[in-house]
Design a protein around this motif. Sequence first.
Motif, mmCIF file in Angstrom:
data_model
loop_
_atom_site.group_PDB
_atom_site.id
_atom_site.type_symbol
_atom_site.label_atom_id
_atom_site.label_comp_id
_atom_site.label_asym_id
_atom_site.label_seq_id
_atom_site.Cartn_x
_atom_site.Cartn_y
_atom_site.Cartn_z
ATOM 1 N N PRO A 117 0.820 -1.222 0.000
ATOM 2 C CA PRO A 117 0.000 0.000 0.000
ATOM 3 C C PRO A 117 0.847 1.262 0.000
ATOM 4 O O PRO A 117 1.976 1.265 0.497
ATOM 5 N N ARG A 118 0.289 2.314 -0.556
ATOM 6 C CA ARG A 118 1.009 3.582 -0.614
ATOM 7 C C ARG A 118 1.237 4.169 0.770
ATOM 8 O O ARG A 118 2.098 5.048 0.948
ATOM 9 N N GLU A 119 0.477 3.693 1.770
ATOM 10 C CA GLU A 119 0.594 4.254 3.122
ATOM 11 C C GLU A 119 1.856 3.834 3.851
ATOM 12 O O GLU A 119 2.237 4.465 4.849
ATOM 13 N N SER A 120 2.525 2.767 3.401
ATOM 14 C CA SER A 120 3.717 2.304 4.115
ATOM 15 C C SER A 120 4.531 1.365 3.237
ATOM 16 O O SER A 120 3.958 0.510 2.550
ATOM 17 N N PRO A 121 5.873 1.462 3.273
ATOM 18 C CA PRO A 121 6.719 0.521 2.538
ATOM 19 C C PRO A 121 7.055 -0.734 3.345
ATOM 20 O O PRO A 121 7.755 -1.618 2.855
ATOM 21 N N HIS A 122 6.572 -0.835 4.570
ATOM 22 C CA HIS A 122 6.996 -1.909 5.475
ATOM 23 C C HIS A 122 6.074 -3.118 5.358
ATOM 24 O O HIS A 122 5.355 -3.478 6.291
ATOM 25 N N LEU A 123 6.124 -3.766 4.201
ATOM 26 C CA LEU A 123 5.297 -4.938 3.918
ATOM 27 C C LEU A 123 6.108 -6.200 4.160
ATOM 28 O O LEU A 123 7.133 -6.422 3.515
ATOM 29 N N ASP A 124 5.634 -7.019 5.073
ATOM 30 C CA ASP A 124 6.385 -8.195 5.521
ATOM 31 C C ASP A 124 5.659 -9.485 5.108
ATOM 32 O O ASP A 124 4.453 -9.500 4.884
ATOM 33 N N PHE A 125 6.429 -10.562 5.021
ATOM 34 C CA PHE A 125 5.907 -11.889 4.691
ATOM 35 C C PHE A 125 5.672 -12.681 5.975
ATOM 36 O O PHE A 125 6.368 -12.501 6.977
#
Length: 281
Positions: A117-125
């Motif tokens: 999402p544009r709201e945060s770059p902190h996308l985890d698996f």
Amino acid sequence: MKLATFKTAQGASYGAVTGKGIVDLRRYLGNQYPDLKALIEGGAIDQARKHLSASPDYQASDITWLPVIPNPDKIVCVGLNYEEHRAETGRDKTEQPALFLRVAESQVGHRQPILRPRESPHLDFEAEIAVVIGTSGRRISQANSWKHIAGYSCYNDGSVREWQRHTLQWTAGKNFARTGAFGPWMVTADEIPPNTVMTLSCRLNGQRMQHATTEQMIFKIPKLIEYISAFTTLLPGDVIVTGTPGGVGARRTPPVWMKPGDKVEVEIDKVGVLENSIADG
């Protein structure tokens, strides 16, 4: 038997995945069971099995994979259910499972992009084993729990960590649209007997990031079913996402976040491989 939900030019359907291709079960059973959830609810998995030898209607290249159950009544997720992951987060041990809910909109199918999402770059698996409920039950005992399972699938509980940590509740970070991958199919419970040890792995761009077996779960599947069904009725097609092992990106030094162009794979040895790319949402 492997059962999947998918979309073609004719619309959404469901079918059996065989060595020769995909048999469209809606062609045979659709008047009575319009989707996979209805098939499970109707106790008709054995009816589906009768069509396994039919000529396949599609190959994988002909379809768009959808979440195994696109329309569950409930998606109940379990946090901190592997000791290594609990330890890496610094959380205290608990006497009962830590739970949160996902909504159906937050899911995506096999080989479809997970959206950062544009709201945060902190996308985890988060590689996880999904349990699909087959028969309804309330206050289910651990001894009877296995009878309520329709099958098992792979799940990537994609987490927007920055939003997950805004408060003590995790809901926001776990429910951005198209962040939780579910698939590619459900392997029916008759192929994975009770107490079978399953191995779970996650790979990011080919590098193994997580690896564990179900023996390492703090709360085993029967306990989860017993605990969840104590406060809510589990319905056919409900999904229990059973927790992730250690090795998540947020706890690495430096942190590892999924970014557009990445490929992430969740593998369960008794089920298969769930594969997704990452794209900006």
